[in-house]
Design a protein around this motif. Sequence first.
Motif, mmCIF file in Angstrom:
data_model
loop_
_atom_site.group_PDB
_atom_site.id
_atom_site.type_symbol
_atom_site.label_atom_id
_atom_site.label_comp_id
_atom_site.label_asym_id
_atom_site.label_seq_id
_atom_site.Cartn_x
_atom_site.Cartn_y
_atom_site.Cartn_z
ATOM 1 N N SER A 152 0.858 -1.181 0.000
ATOM 2 C CA SER A 152 0.000 0.000 0.000
ATOM 3 C C SER A 152 0.895 1.231 0.000
ATOM 4 O O SER A 152 2.104 1.141 0.244
ATOM 5 C CB SER A 152 -0.887 0.019 1.249
ATOM 6 N N GLY A 157 0.894 3.616 2.235
ATOM 7 C CA GLY A 157 1.402 3.781 3.596
ATOM 8 C C GLY A 157 2.549 2.840 3.898
ATOM 9 O O GLY A 157 3.521 3.213 4.571
ATOM 10 N N GLU A 158 2.458 1.610 3.412
ATOM 11 C CA GLU A 158 3.531 0.646 3.637
ATOM 12 C C GLU A 158 4.820 1.098 2.959
ATOM 13 O O GLU A 158 5.902 1.029 3.546
ATOM 14 C CB GLU A 158 3.111 -0.738 3.141
ATOM 15 N N LEU A 165 -0.852 3.706 11.627
ATOM 16 C CA LEU A 165 0.516 3.213 11.582
ATOM 17 C C LEU A 165 0.600 1.821 12.194
ATOM 18 O O LEU A 165 1.313 0.959 11.667
ATOM 19 C CB LEU A 165 1.461 4.168 12.310
ATOM 20 N N ASN A 215 -1.567 -0.550 12.159
ATOM 21 C CA ASN A 215 -2.035 -1.522 11.161
ATOM 22 C C ASN A 215 -0.981 -1.759 10.086
ATOM 23 O O ASN A 215 -0.750 -2.895 9.662
ATOM 24 C CB ASN A 215 -3.339 -1.043 10.519
ATOM 25 N N ILE A 216 -0.345 -0.682 9.636
ATOM 26 C CA ILE A 216 0.709 -0.804 8.617
ATOM 27 C C ILE A 216 1.872 -1.626 9.165
ATOM 28 O O ILE A 216 2.369 -2.538 8.497
ATOM 29 C CB ILE A 216 1.181 0.591 8.157
ATOM 30 N N ARG A 242 1.075 -5.344 9.297
ATOM 31 C CA ARG A 242 1.153 -6.000 7.977
ATOM 32 C C ARG A 242 2.603 -6.166 7.530
ATOM 33 O O ARG A 242 2.982 -7.223 7.013
ATOM 34 C CB ARG A 242 0.365 -5.200 6.942
#
Length: 155
Positions: free
Chosen positions: A37, A39-40, A69, A71-72, A75
């Motif tokens: 993503s 954000g990633e 952040l 959540n990122i 993952r």
Amino acid sequence: MPSPRELSSLSLAQHAVRLQTLLERVIVDVLKKHGLSRGELDVLGALAANGDARPQELSSQLLLTTGGLSNILRRLQADGHITRETNATDARSSIVRLTEQGTAIARETGTAVSEAIAHALGTVDESVLDTAAQHLHRVLVDLDEDAPVHRDLPW
């Protein structure tokens, strides 16, 4: 009747949003191919550029909420791109580090995004790009908002 300053401000905003929308399409296509993503990639890029960081530092630097952040980071850790270790100087926080795999995917994806953007802007004269970048940089500096978007590329 809008003032000349209001019209200039609106025009700048409309052009910036339009350009961002066009480039975002290109970026999202590249990110899909690399399984990341936006954000990633931002987190991987920040870690590649600046080294290890506390989540609070990443949140502030990237203008992400702590929940977003988290959540990122979850993952990225599940995918083997980062590790999270307890901060030796403050057990209440952690230190985020890139793994070798994370470094490689940051470099590979960052390079692919940079190339895709350059290709998308390929018909624009380089002097126009330089001038536009300088002017936008100045606008962001005047707004005290330059730090999150102006960094050396780690790839």
